[in-house]
Design an enzyme around this catalytic site. Structure first.
Site, PDB file in Angstrom:
ATOM      1  N   GLU A   1       0.904  -1.141  -0.082  1.00  0.00           N
ATOM      2  CA  GLU A   1      -0.066  -0.005  -0.013  1.00  0.00           C
ATOM      3  C   GLU A   1       0.836   1.314  -0.081  1.00  0.00           C
ATOM      4  OE1 GLU A   1      -2.624  -0.243   3.363  1.00  0.00           O
ATOM      5  OE2 GLU A   1      -4.256  -1.009   1.784  1.00  0.00           O
ATOM      6  N   ALA A   2       2.072   1.257   0.206  1.00  0.00           N
ATOM      7  CA  ALA A   2       2.906   2.291   0.331  1.00  0.00           C
ATOM      8  C   ALA A   2       4.003   2.188  -0.855  1.00  0.00           C
ATOM      9  CB  ALA A   2       3.605   2.509   1.877  1.00  0.00           C
TER      10      ALA A   2
ATOM     11  N   LYS B   1       2.886  10.542  -0.219  1.00  0.00           N
ATOM     12  CA  LYS B   1       3.860   9.837   0.579  1.00  0.00           C
ATOM     13  C   LYS B   1       5.190  10.553   0.340  1.00  0.00           C
ATOM     14  CE  LYS B   1       6.659   5.860   1.836  1.00  0.00           C
ATOM     15  NZ  LYS B   1       6.772   4.556   1.753  1.00  0.00           N
TER      16      LYS B   1
END
Length: 511
Positions: free
Chosen positions: A60-61, A89
């Site tokens: 997810e990152a 991010k």
């Protein structure tokens, strides 16, 4: 230009069919990228997956190279972010890793800038020793903006500090795969629904010739991309590539994951918090927050791990926790014969530095660079395997660093990782830094020197010396230059909009 002799031209035998086995993030990333190959008018690309088989949904990152992949395959950023519930991010915040109570950010983008050709880190080490260096975090725009919950797109003007802003995304991996599927199918990739019951191999070459589905269909291809997950249906089940187990360095072998409702500000960074037997993640998306606990079964129980995860949640759970088992390591060969493994089929490194999707991307880019024809020149596979081994080992070392560079001794897990012997390649880098304060990037290594510096200094690994050239700089020059960098970064970050407000204006989720 010298014309190609007719005999040489006739010898070219482009691939006729490529079959991707398995969907999910890896499968559909491969499908979108390989759809470009179909432009030769000869090669057909197809993918087989089963709706009955769930995907792990790894990653997810992400890290900044994902922008290059999206650009390569022609993805519009704002549309992609709307369709996947993505947020921005700017780095990863690490809590309690060096010692209980410690907190630092591994940011994207450069830290500071060189002073009179002397590396910034060496200048900062001198200033710190003389009492005026301040916090290293103040010299990186991504860190300052992240901790203030600020975000905007970087400036294209290299003369501005805003051009130094680097970013990646948090997104829903399942929605990303669905988004990529639509693109791939629109570009001619054929999807087959079904479960694979058997793998057939050519008796003469040993290559995979076809896969047979449980309803009797035989899907033939020249090149097979194995995205079947941990089992490695083709790369291991058929080609027996072997697996190199790294769990003695990376003992975490379990993960629990659960989504929650968003609470508080939507932070533009991932958070990793060290726990008694591993670490928990917090990944904020527009429509929910991803949470999980990566832990070592040899140092805790599943009941205790679940309790740790649930107690640390900030919002209401939206689903039951999901469990995952894995063994850290990699396939000894990720290209064997006419089979190339991507994603979990190729190996797994815990997502501490958000590298899972990047390793898929790295495999795809190297495959495109070494793309075979039907003759499958063996040297192509040899070079691919060398390059991917190097990439996996470099990422492995960087992840191990977080565990080894700890002063924690409050649990058996932390005592084990602090005392363990590490790969020689990592030990050499740590020894060089402790002795001289220097870090050098190797070849086309994923993590830059500033990334190593952020973790080493963030976890309080202090060098005994520094570059003598830093001491030769006039003190006033150093003091003024560092103050100027801090000032312009702080001013730039304060002028950026709130992260959540920027998302609402730029790419509000449309799920």
């Amino acid at each position: 230009m010298t014309p190609i002799p007719p005999a040489a031209a006739a010898a070219r035998r482009p691939l006729r069919r490529i079959l991707i086995v398995g969907g999910g993030t890896a499968g559909w990333m491969a499908a979108v990228a390989l759809a470009r190959v179909a432009g030769n008018g000869v090669t057909e690309v197809s993918l087989i997956e089963s709706d009955q088989i769930g995907t792990v949904g790894v990653g997810e990152a992400t890290i900044p190279p994902i922008l290059a992949f999206n650009a390569l395959v022609g993805i519009d950023e704002a549309e992609f972010m709307r369709r996947t519930g993505a947020s921005f991010k700017l780095g990863i915040e690490f809590v309690d890793w060096g010692a209980l109570g410690d907190r630092y950010v591994h940011p994207f983008g450069a830290i500071g800038m060189d002073v009179e050709s002397v590396p910034f880190a060496q200048v900062w080490l001198r200033a710190k020793a003389e009492g005026f260096g301040g916090d290293l975090a103040h010299y990186n725009l991504s860190t300052v903006a992240a901790l203030a919950n600020r975000m905007c797109l970087p400036s294209p003007d290299p003369r501005t500090v805003l051009s130094s802003l680097k970013y990646a995304y948090h997104f829903d991996a399942g929605l990303y795969a669905r988004f990529l599927r639509a693109i791939a199918e629109s570009r001619g990739v054929t999807r087959h629904e079904g479960r694979i019951a058997d793998v057939m191999r050519d008796a003469d070459t040993g290559h995979v010739s076809a896969v047979r589905t449980d309803d009797g269909r035989a899907l033939e291809a020249d090149l097979f991309i194995d995205c079947s997950g941990f089992q490695g249906l083709l790369i291991e089940g058929a080609m027996q590539a072997g697996y190199e187990d790294w769990s003695h360095w990376l003992p975490c072998d379990r993960a629990l994951a659960v989504p929650t409702r968003n609470v508080g500000p939507l932070t533009p960074y991932t958070r990793s918090t060290a726990r008694d037997a591993g670490w928990t993640w917090r990944i904020p998306l527009q429509h929910r927050t991803g949470n999980g606990y990566v832990h070592a079964s040899g140092f805790t129980t599943e009941e205790s791990a679940l309790e740790t995860l649930m107690k640390g949640l900030e919002g209401e759970p939206l689903a039951e926790p999901r469990a995952l088992r894995f063994t850290a390591g990699r396939r000894r060969s990720q290209w064997v014969g006419n089979v190339v493994a991507l994603g979990l089929s190729s190996g797994f490194l815990e997502p501490l530095e958000s590298t899972s999707i990047h390793l898929i991307q790295a495999g795809i880019s190297r495959l495109l660079a070494l793309f075979p024809d039907r003759d499958f020149e063996p040297l192509l596979a040899t070079e691919y395997n060398r390059m991917m081994q190097q990439q996996f080992e470099q990422v492995r070392d960087f992840i191990i660093l977080h565990y080894k560079a700890t002063r924690r001794d409050d649990t058996a897990f932390w005592r084990y990782v602090a005392a363990m012997a590490v790969p020689d390649s990592l030990q050499a880098r740590m020894d060089l830094f402790r002795a001289t304060g220097r870090v050098f990037r190797l070849d086309d290594e994923l993590f830059a020197a500033d990334s190593w510096l952020a973790v080493l200094l963030g976890q309080n690994v202090q060098p005994r010396s520094r570059d003598p050239m830093a001491d030769a700089l006039p003190a006033d020059l150093v003091r003024n230059r560092l103050a100027g960098i801090r000032h312009i970064i702080a001013r730039t970050a304060s002028a950026m909009p709130d992260h959540e407000a920027f998302l609402r204006q730029y790419c509000p989720a449309s799920l």
